[in-house]
Enzyme design. Structure first.
Site, mmCIF file in Angstrom:
data_model
loop_
_atom_site.group_PDB
_atom_site.id
_atom_site.type_symbol
_atom_site.label_atom_id
_atom_site.label_comp_id
_atom_site.label_asym_id
_atom_site.label_seq_id
_atom_site.Cartn_x
_atom_site.Cartn_y
_atom_site.Cartn_z
ATOM 1 N N ALA A 112 36.552 47.509 37.730
ATOM 2 C CA ALA A 112 35.722 46.320 37.986
ATOM 3 C C ALA A 112 36.154 45.452 39.168
ATOM 4 O O ALA A 112 35.303 44.841 39.813
ATOM 5 C CB ALA A 112 35.664 45.465 36.731
ATOM 6 N N ALA A 113 37.449 45.353 39.434
ATOM 7 C CA ALA A 113 37.909 44.413 40.471
ATOM 8 C C ALA A 113 37.372 44.818 41.849
ATOM 9 O O ALA A 113 37.268 46.012 42.108
ATOM 10 C CB ALA A 113 39.433 44.376 40.488
ATOM 11 N N PRO A 114 37.030 43.862 42.693
ATOM 12 C CA PRO A 114 37.139 42.407 42.535
ATOM 13 C C PRO A 114 35.953 41.736 41.830
ATOM 14 O O PRO A 114 35.912 40.520 41.751
ATOM 15 C CB PRO A 114 37.236 41.914 43.981
ATOM 16 C CG PRO A 114 36.414 42.912 44.747
ATOM 17 C CD PRO A 114 36.605 44.231 44.052
ATOM 18 N N GLY A 115 34.996 42.515 41.358
ATOM 19 C CA GLY A 115 33.986 41.920 40.484
ATOM 20 C C GLY A 115 32.576 41.808 41.041
ATOM 21 O O GLY A 115 31.716 41.215 40.403
ATOM 22 N N LYS A 117 30.233 44.112 41.438
ATOM 23 C CA LYS A 117 29.251 44.802 40.590
ATOM 24 C C LYS A 117 29.234 44.211 39.181
ATOM 25 O O LYS A 117 28.169 44.090 38.566
ATOM 26 C CB LYS A 117 29.528 46.306 40.566
ATOM 27 C CG LYS A 117 29.328 46.935 41.932
ATOM 28 C CD LYS A 117 29.614 48.406 41.959
ATOM 29 C CE LYS A 117 29.637 48.907 43.395
ATOM 30 N NZ LYS A 117 30.828 48.446 44.161
ATOM 31 N N ASP A 135 40.063 46.809 34.803
ATOM 32 C CA ASP A 135 40.702 47.339 36.007
ATOM 33 C C ASP A 135 42.177 47.513 35.704
ATOM 34 O O ASP A 135 42.817 46.581 35.212
ATOM 35 C CB ASP A 135 40.504 46.415 37.214
ATOM 36 C CG ASP A 135 40.649 47.190 38.513
ATOM 37 O OD1 ASP A 135 39.631 47.447 39.178
ATOM 38 O OD2 ASP A 135 41.787 47.580 38.841
ATOM 39 N N ASP A 178 32.670 52.928 39.198
ATOM 40 C CA ASP A 178 32.677 52.811 40.651
ATOM 41 C C ASP A 178 34.105 53.173 41.061
ATOM 42 O O ASP A 178 34.976 52.310 41.150
ATOM 43 C CB ASP A 178 32.292 51.391 41.068
ATOM 44 C CG ASP A 178 32.147 51.280 42.573
ATOM 45 O OD1 ASP A 178 31.452 52.118 43.159
ATOM 46 O OD2 ASP A 178 32.740 50.368 43.157
ATOM 47 N N CYS A 231 31.995 54.673 47.460
ATOM 48 C CA CYS A 231 31.527 54.278 48.786
ATOM 49 C C CYS A 231 32.059 55.266 49.821
ATOM 50 O O CYS A 231 32.477 54.884 50.902
ATOM 51 C CB CYS A 231 31.907 52.834 49.116
ATOM 52 S SG CYS A 231 33.668 52.523 49.153
#
Lengths: 304, 190
Positions: A112-115, A117, A135, A178, A231
Site C-alpha cells: 500500500a505505501a505510500p498510499g 491507490k 506494507d 501493486d 509500473c
C-alpha cells in the site's frame, strides 16, 4: 532522432511506435492530481486549488483526476496541506478502477505505501468500505499514515506484514497487488542520455512478485476479484507472473475488462516464454500512448 | 468469537460511546448522530474513528499498526480534537468555534501563548455559540477548554483558552503554512 538515443528497451520489440516512446521519454511527464472529496465537494476543491494559480483540466474518463499545470511542486501548496488533493500519475488510477470496489467490500491493498491507490480506493467507496492497507516496509508506513491522515480517511486499517506470509484467516472481497517492480514505466531520458528513475535494487523481482500474487490470491474470498499491477513494461514482471498464478491455482481466471484510457492487450508470448492466450485480457499502458507512467494491469477472479 | 488481536485499540462499549458523545455535544455542540456511523476506538490518550463496516469482525485476528483516523486527544481533563477531525467535522461544531481574521491567524501561528485582548486588537473575533456568532469583546471570560480556529472558511486547528489566555495547539506544519502565506495581499496562498 531516435537513432541518436540510447534505447533502454532494446529487447522489447512489442512496444508500439517505439520511436515515439523514445522521443516521449525526453520530456518530463505531465502532472496529474486527484481530488479528495472527503472534506469538501469536488467542485469546491477544484475552485480552491485553481485559486492558488494551478490550472486544472478534468480527465473525463477517470473519476476525480485532473491534469495540473503548475511550475512549482504541488506539495508546497496550501490545498495539498489541507488534504484537498493527491498528486498522482493518471495510469495509477487504473488498477483501482479495475478492482471495482464498493462500500460493502472488505478490501486488501497488499503493497500500500505510500498510499496513492489506497486513498483512491477509499474515495471510490466514499470512505465507507473497509480497507486493510498493508506494507511490509515499516519505514514506508510513515508516508502511508501521513497521507491517510492528511486526507481525513476513516475506513482504513494499516498493517505491516510480509505479503508472502500474509495470514489467511480473513478472506477479502477485493485484493490489490501493486507489486514492487523495476519501474520501467517511469523511465525518462536526461539530455546527457542517462536513463532517469531507474531502480537501483538488485532483488529478484519476478520471484518476489510470484510469491506476492499467489499469497494475495489465497487471501481472496471465493468469487472475489484481485488486480495485479506494476509500473513496468517488462513481461517477466507482468505476464510471466500472472501466468505463474494461473499455473499454480486452477480457480484463477483473468477477467476481460474495459479500460477507460488507451491500452494494449497483454502479451501471450515473449521470446522463448509462452504465457498463454488468456493473457491477452490483461492491459498494457505505454507512456507515449497515455502521456503518463507506463503500467500493466490484470484483473483476476477466483471461482467459488 | 475470536478475540481482537492485542494490537487493536479498545472498541468503546455503547455506554462509553454515549458518554463521549454527550461530552462532545456539551463542549463543542456536535450532534451525536454525526458520529453514529463510526466505531470509536481508544488507546490511553487518543480516540480513533473507524467507519463501521459489517465485515469488521473478519479482521479480529489481524495484527495491525493502527486503525481509523485519530480524532480526539485526551489532555488531562479536556478533549482536544485533532487537526484531521477538525477538517472533517469542523462544520458540525456549533460551540467553541472562533472565527478570526488573517492577522489574528498569523499571530496564533507565530506565538505559543497570547492574551486574548492582543488578538481582539488585531481583528474582529467571533465566537460561535449554539450556532450564533458573538463578538468576543462582549464576553467577559471564556469557558476553559479547547476551541477551534476558523479563518476564511478554513479550519486551521485548535487552541486552549484559560483565563483569557490563548495557548496555540497548531501543528508545526500548520504554523509553517500560515507563516508562508501571502496575507499582505489579503489572499490565502502559499
Amino acid at each position: 532522432m531516435s537513432d541518436r538515443l540510447l534505447d533502454p528497451f532494446p529487447d522489447y520489440d512489442f512496444i508500439p511506435d517505439k520511436d515515439a516512446l523514445l522521443l516521449h521519454m525526453l520530456r518530463p511527464l505531465p502532472s496529474y492530481l486527484r481530488i479528495n472529496p472527503i472534506y469538501i465537494s469536488e467542485e469546491d476543491a477544484v475552485e480552491a486549488i485553481s485559486a492558488e494559480g494551478i490550472s486544472l483540466k478534468r480527465v473525463a474518463e477517470v473519476p476525480l483526476f485532473y491534469k495540473a499545470d503548475w511550475d512549482k511542486g504541488l506539495g508546497h501548496t496550501l490545498s495539498y496541506k489541507r488534504g484537498l488533493f493527491y498528486p498522482q500519475a493518471l495510469s495509477s488510477a487504473i488498477p483501482c478502477l479495475a478492482l471495482q470496489p464498493t462500500a460493502q467490500c472488505l478490501i486488501l491493498d497488499m503493497c500500500a505505501a505510500p498510499g496513492g491507490k489506497t486513498t483512491y480506493l477509499a474515495a471510490l467507496t466514499e470512505d465507507k468500505g473497509l480497507i486493510v492497507a498493508n506494507d511490509r516496509n515499516i519505514r514506508r508506513l510513515t508516508a502511508l499514515n501521513a497521507n491517510i491522515k492528511r486526507m481525513g480517511l476513516t475506513s482504513i486499517v494499516v498493517s505491516s506484514i510480509s505479503g508472502e506470509a500474509f495470514p489467511l484467516y480473513s478472506r477479502f472481497d477485493r485484493v490489490l497487488v501493486d507489486a514492487p517492480c523495476s519501474g520501467e514505466g517511469k523511465y525518462r531520458i536526461a539530455p546527457s542520455g542517462d536513463v532517469l528513475s531507474k531502480s537501483a535494487g538488485r532483488a529478484n523481482l519476478p520471484a518476489i512478485q510470484k510469491g506476492l500474487i499467489v499469497r494475495s490470491f489465497d487471501a481472496l474470498a471465493p468469487n472475489g476479484v484481485m488486480v495485479y499491477s506494476t509500473c513496468t513494461i517488462n513481461p517477466l514482471e507482468n505476464e510471466a507472473v500472472v501466468a505463474y498464478l494461473l499455473k499454480k491455482r486452477e480457480n484463477a481466471k483473468i477477467e476481460q475488462w474495459s479500460s477507460p484510457i488507451a491500452s494494449y492487450q497483454g502479451l501471450t508470448a515473449y521470446r522463448n516464454h509462452i504465457f498463454g492466450e488468456e493473457l491477452r485480457y490483461a492491459h498494457r499502458y505505454y507512456p507515449h500512448k497515455i502521456d503518463s507512467v507506463g503500467f500493466f494491469v490484470a484483473k483476476i477472479s477466483k471461482s467459488g | 468469537m475470536t478475540q481482537w488481536d492485542s494490537s487493536w485499540p479498545k472498541f468503546l462499549s455503547q455506554d462509553e460511546r454515549d458518554g463521549l458523545f454527550a461530552c462532545l455535544g456539551r463542549e463543542f455542540g456536535i450532534p451525536a448522530t454525526i458520529l453514529s456511523p463510526y466505531e470509536l476506538l481508544k488507546t490511553s490518550r487518543l480516540y480513533y474513528l473507524l467507519r463501521h463496516h459489517k465485515k469488521i469482525d473478519a479482521l479480529r485476528p489481524l495484527k495491525i499498526q493502527n486503525a481509523g483516523l485519530p480524532a480526539i486527544r485526551i489532555m488531562k481533563r479536556h478533549l482536544k480534537p485533532t487537526t484531521e477531525f477538525i477538517r472533517s467535522f469542523g462544520q458540525f461544531f456549533t460551540k467553541r468555534l472562533i472565527i478570526v481574521g488573517s492577522k489574528a491567524l498569523m499571530t496564533i501561528a507565530t506565538k505559543k501563548t497570547i492574551e486574548l485582548s492582543e488578538l481582539t486588537g488585531l481583528s474582529d473575533l467571533s465566537l460561535l455559540d449554539k450556532g450564533r456568532a458573538i463578538d468576543i469583546r462582549s464576553i467577559s471570560s471564556l469557558e476553559t477548554g479547547f476551541y477551534l480556529i476558523k479563518c476564511r472558511e478554513i479550519f486551521w486547528g485548535s487552541v486552549f483558552i484559560r483565563d483569557n489566555i490563548l495557548i496555540s495547539y497548531f501543528s508545526k506544519n500548520i504554523n509553517k503554512t500560515v507563516l508562508s502565506m501571502d496575507i499582505c495581499n489579503n489572499r490565502l496562498i502559499c
